[in-house]
Design an enzyme around this catalytic site. Structure first.
Site, PDB file in Angstrom:
ATOM      1  N   SER A 212      22.089  33.858  42.575  1.00 56.32           N
ATOM      2  CA  SER A 212      22.090  35.280  42.900  1.00 56.32           C
ATOM      3  C   SER A 212      23.202  36.043  42.215  1.00 56.32           C
ATOM      4  O   SER A 212      23.081  37.143  41.926  1.00 56.32           O
ATOM      5  CB  SER A 212      22.271  35.470  44.378  1.00 56.32           C
TER       6      SER A 212
ATOM      7  N   HIS B 188      15.360  34.320  38.653  1.00 60.18           N
ATOM      8  CA  HIS B 188      15.747  34.561  40.034  1.00 60.18           C
ATOM      9  C   HIS B 188      14.771  35.071  41.126  1.00 60.18           C
ATOM     10  O   HIS B 188      14.496  36.230  40.919  1.00 60.18           O
ATOM     11  CB  HIS B 188      16.959  35.875  39.763  1.00 60.18           C
TER      12      HIS B 188
ATOM     13  N   GLU C  30      13.473  38.238  38.858  1.00 55.78           N
ATOM     14  CA  GLU C  30      14.397  38.622  37.672  1.00 55.78           C
ATOM     15  C   GLU C  30      14.649  37.353  36.784  1.00 55.78           C
ATOM     16  O   GLU C  30      14.922  36.400  37.162  1.00 55.78           O
ATOM     17  CB  GLU C  30      15.797  39.121  38.239  1.00 55.78           C
TER      18      GLU C  30
ATOM     19  N   ASN D  77      20.725  43.137  43.313  1.00 55.17           N
ATOM     20  CA  ASN D  77      21.671  43.003  43.939  1.00 55.17           C
ATOM     21  C   ASN D  77      22.951  43.791  43.691  1.00 55.17           C
ATOM     22  O   ASN D  77      24.034  43.662  44.370  1.00 55.17           O
ATOM     23  CB  ASN D  77      22.281  41.506  44.036  1.00 55.17           C
TER      24      ASN D  77
END
Ligand code: NAD
Length: 385
Positions: free
Chosen positions: A123, A144, A156, A194
């Site tokens: 992450s 991801h 992702e 994120n």
């Protein structure tokens, strides 16, 4: 390079929250899947959980009995790394420690075929630095997934700087066949979601810290006025303040301590206290059996002030990610709507509110606080002209 197809064998390393979900996903799309965890008890637990969940889905008629059975049959529990020799794509989902991930990839390279693709579900670590431990970094890519992997639609795809375009295209094409929406993200801290979502949490905490409103009121404003499915504090308690705090801290440190991403002491204390949210029965809210949720102050003027400030910060982050080529505009919008269920893409939202209005608010906050945190993105400034 060997083409990936539904006949490709998928390896998954780590059978925790993410690895077990990724293995389930691959197996449900017909792939022979090899799953390994350093802790045999975790592997056993993952198997029990998967069987229970698939049986439950079959009983509710959400999947057929055959689908449940074949998903289970497609997952093979490996006793050692040697069993990854037959895999065409291996996705690691072990603990978020660069040394551990690098060691795993180094070891795998001595076992796997020359054209096996290596992927990391990290992450927050750099895909490039994980790949750098390999003799063939061009075959290493970030894939991801979001939690829970079988359900969340976004993935992702993150090329490291040495990753070959063919590997990116091949892995993306395969994940697309798993009914996922894939976006390409530059290998930068937090990738798209994120990174861009940080102010949803950070600015909400800041508003609370300044005594402008309490958790319940901020959550209410973001749901009622913003149309978000969950408020920031509810969402942090749901994700876990341990995970959410760590992601914030990592993005901040990896961004060379840019003030825009600075973590809060409020969340750090919750983290230290073990108030990690729902899973611990206590976070911003109490989840004890008889706990009563606090009532928000439904003052529309206050709500509008809260919403304007958080959305302006989110839009600024989205513009900056676009400016810094973290992703294309289309992928940015897809990532935030599919990855974290935002009601609208942030660039489109800026258009509705008016870029100038968003910029004016940021400039006002910047002039009051004199903090880098409110620094408007150059692209937002240009777009507002
Ligand atoms: N949890 C999330 O919401 C989420 C979302 C997206 C990505 N990720 C990423 O996915 C990865 C895994 O996260 P998680 O939440 O599933 O963690 P987790 O703690 O649930 O699972 C990690 C597993 O890795 C195993 N492990 C540790 N070292 C190992 C080794 N050397 N070999 C084999 N197995 C080993 C552990 O026994 C554990 O079962 C991390 O990189 C994380 O950043 C997590």
């Amino acid at each position: 390079m060997k083409k990936l197809s539904k006949d490709s064998c998928i390896g998954v390393i780590g059978a925790g929250t993410m690895g077990s979900g990724i293995a389930q996903l691959a197996a449900s799309f017909g792939h022979k899947t090899v799953l390994f965890d350093a802790n045999a008890a975790v592997l056993k637990q993952a198997d029990e959980k998967l069987r229970k969940s698939l049986e439950g889905l079959a009983q509710k008629g959400k999947i057929t009995d055959d689908a449940a059975k074949s998903t289970i049959a497609n997952i093979h529990h490996a006793a050692s790394f040697d069993e990854f020799a037959k895999c065409d794509l291996i996705i690691e989902a072990v603990i978020e420690e660069i040394g551990v991930k690098q060691e795993i990839f180094k070891k795998l390279e001595t076992i796997i075929s020359a054209d096996c693709i290596l992927a990391t579900n990290t992450s927050s670590l750099s895909v490039t630095s994980i790949a750098a431990s390999c003799s063939k970094p061009e075959r290493v890519v970030g894939i991801h997934f979001f939690n829970p992997a079988p359900i969340m639609p976004l993935v992702e795809i993150v090329p490291g700087i040495a990753t070959s375009k063919a590997i990116v295209d091949e892995s993306r094409a395969l994940i697309d066949t798993w009914n996922k929406t894939t976006v390409i993200a530059k290998d930068t801290p937090g990738f798209i979601v994120n990174r861009v979502a940080r102010p949803f949490y950070g600015e909400a905490i800041r508003i609370y810290e300044e005594g402008i409103a309490d958790f319940a009121t901020i959550d209410w404003a973001m749901k009622e006025i913003g149309g978000f499915r969950m408020g920031p504090f509810e969402l942090m308690d749901f994700i876990g303040n341990d995970i959410n705090f760590k992601v914030t801290e990592t993005v901040w440190t990896q961004m060379f301590y840019d003030g825009r991403y600075k973590p809060s002491l409020t969340q750090k204390r919750l983290y230290e206290a073990g108030f990690w949210g729902k899973k611990k029965g206590r976070g911003y809210y109490s989840y004890a059996e008889n706990a009563v949720m606090p009532e928000p102050n439904k003052d529309m003027e206050l709500g509008a002030e809260i919403f304007s400030r958080i959305i302006a910060m989110l839009i600024n982050e989205a513009y900056d990610a676009l400016y810094m080529n973290v992703a294309s505009k289309e992928d940015l919008e897809l990532a935030m709507t599919k990855g974290v269920n935002y009601p609208k893409g942030l660039i489109a939202w800026a258009g509705e509110i008016g870029q100038q209005k968003v910029l004016d608010l940021l400039l006002e906050l910047h002039s009051i606080y004199l903090e880098d945190r409110y620094r408007p993105s150059l692209l937002l400034m240009r777009s507002a002209l």
